[in-house]
Design an enzyme around this catalytic site. Structure first.
Site, PDB file in Angstrom:
ATOM      1  N   ASP A 163       0.842  -1.196   0.000  1.00 48.81           N
ATOM      2  CA  ASP A 163       0.000   0.000   0.000  1.00 48.81           C
ATOM      3  C   ASP A 163       0.882   1.252   0.000  1.00 48.81           C
ATOM      4  OD1 ASP A 163      -2.196   1.607   0.084  1.00 48.81           O
ATOM      5  OD2 ASP A 163      -2.846   1.021   2.094  1.00 48.81           O
ATOM      6  N   HIS A 236      -8.622  -0.615  -9.274  1.00 47.07           N
ATOM      7  CA  HIS A 236      -8.534   0.376  -8.202  1.00 47.07           C
ATOM      8  C   HIS A 236      -7.447   1.406  -8.483  1.00 47.07           C
ATOM      9  CE1 HIS A 236      -8.331   2.114  -4.194  1.00 47.07           C
ATOM     10  NE2 HIS A 236      -7.047   1.804  -4.139  1.00 47.07           N
TER      11      HIS A 236
END
Length: 324
Positions: A163, A236
């Site tokens: 992330d 995404h």
């Protein structure tokens, strides 16, 4: 601590550089996200001003015990109390979090006057800082949410993907996160959006790795970016990429996993710092409504937001002046 964009602008020659808060604090192993509201007791606003105006002193007091652990605390102020705390007009884009309602999923808006983003490599120092902070604030505040985050393996979220890969670096970092000459009264400040996502981890883990990678847009093992879909459902990473005639607009994420296996709670605390609030809002619009509309970000089928707040993290200079 990064320099505000205006510090390197030729038109700012001769000015004293504006000191921002540590929005670019290095990735740490632990964090606490503390969202508070100010109570209506007599003197509450003045008490809060005194505490947040002296926040750097508290950071030094606790952080001096282990300087390499890099304790920091970024303070964000919500639109509802901005004028009360600062006596100033609001920054140009500051407003409460706007609910984003898609056909299937909704980015909810929840209460929050103050954000304290506490970061350190040691969980005990995060704990001690928060303890002393809340002791100082007393009954001037009420806690809306307290979430303790942790760094998970090689900066992965609980879905198993790394992330923050797309975070800006080098000179792109202050240019993406700090307000500049477009709103000079608040130069060196940063807009902050927070959302607390809970994952349906068992449902996610039931997907084959190839499907997970298609939803995220990156390979799971090595984090390499995959090609964008030319038509239909976007990944995404594509929906969260904002471009216009001026180029690509980045934000700085310092997301953290959180959870309790015993309680069956698994989540990601999203926090994004940006120079322009509209950039983060556009990301959420593309995720929840879809691009084209109706094709929402499929990660939302497995990750549901439980909170949503907007804050402005003023420059360190402006913040310290509140105590005067």
């Amino acid at each position: 601590m990064v320099a505000a964009p205006s510090a390197s602008d030729p038109s700012s020659a001769g000015r004293v550089p504006i000191a921002p808060q540590q929005v670019d604090s290095p990735l740490t192993r632990s964090a606490i996200f503390l969202v508070l509201t100010i109570t209506d007791r007599d003197g509450a606003v003045e008490a809060v001003k005194e505490v947040i105006g002296g926040i750097e002193d508290l950071v030094k007091t606790v952080g001096f015990r282990d300087l390499p652990a890099q304790l920091s605390c970024t303070v964000g102020i919500g639109a509802g109390v901005w004028s009360q705390l600062t006596g100033m007009p609001a920054p140009a884009e500051l407003h409460p979090f706007k609910e984003v309602r898609g056909a299937v999923h909704t980015a909810v808006s929840t209460p929050g006057d103050l954000l304290f983003h506490i970061r350190c490599d040691r969980q005990d120092m995060c704990f001690e800082f928060e303890r002393l902070l809340l002791e100082s604030l007393g009954d001037a505040v009420a806690t809306v949410d307290e979430t303790a985050g942790f760094r998970y393996f090689d900066a992965r979220d609980l879905l198993g993907f790394i992330d923050g890969t797309a975070n800006p670096i080098g000179p792109d970092l202050p240019a993406s996160t700090l307000v500049g000459e477009e709103d000079p009264e608040f130069a060196g400040g940063s807009y902050v959006v927070i959302q607390k996502y809970l994952h349906s981890l068992s449902a996610w883990q039931s997907l084959p790795t190839e499907q997970q990678e298609a939803i995220i847009g990156r390979r799971k093992a090595d984090d390499l970016e995959m090609a964008d879909a030319e038509h239909g459902q976007k990944a995404h990473k594509t929906l969260a990429t904002i471009t216009d005639d001026a180029g690509e607009h980045d934000i700085l994420r310092d997301n953290m996993p959180f959870g309790s296996p015993a309680a069956g709670e698994f989540g990601t605390y999203f926090i994004g710092y940006s120079r322009h609030l509209w950039v983060t809002e556009k990301m959420l619009e593309r995720m929840f409504i879809g691009d084209p509309p109706g094709l929402h970000d499929r990660i939302l089928d497995f990750s549901q937001p439980r909170t949503g707040c907007v804050f402005f993290a003023p420059s360190a200079d402006l913040l310290s002046g509140l105590a005067d």
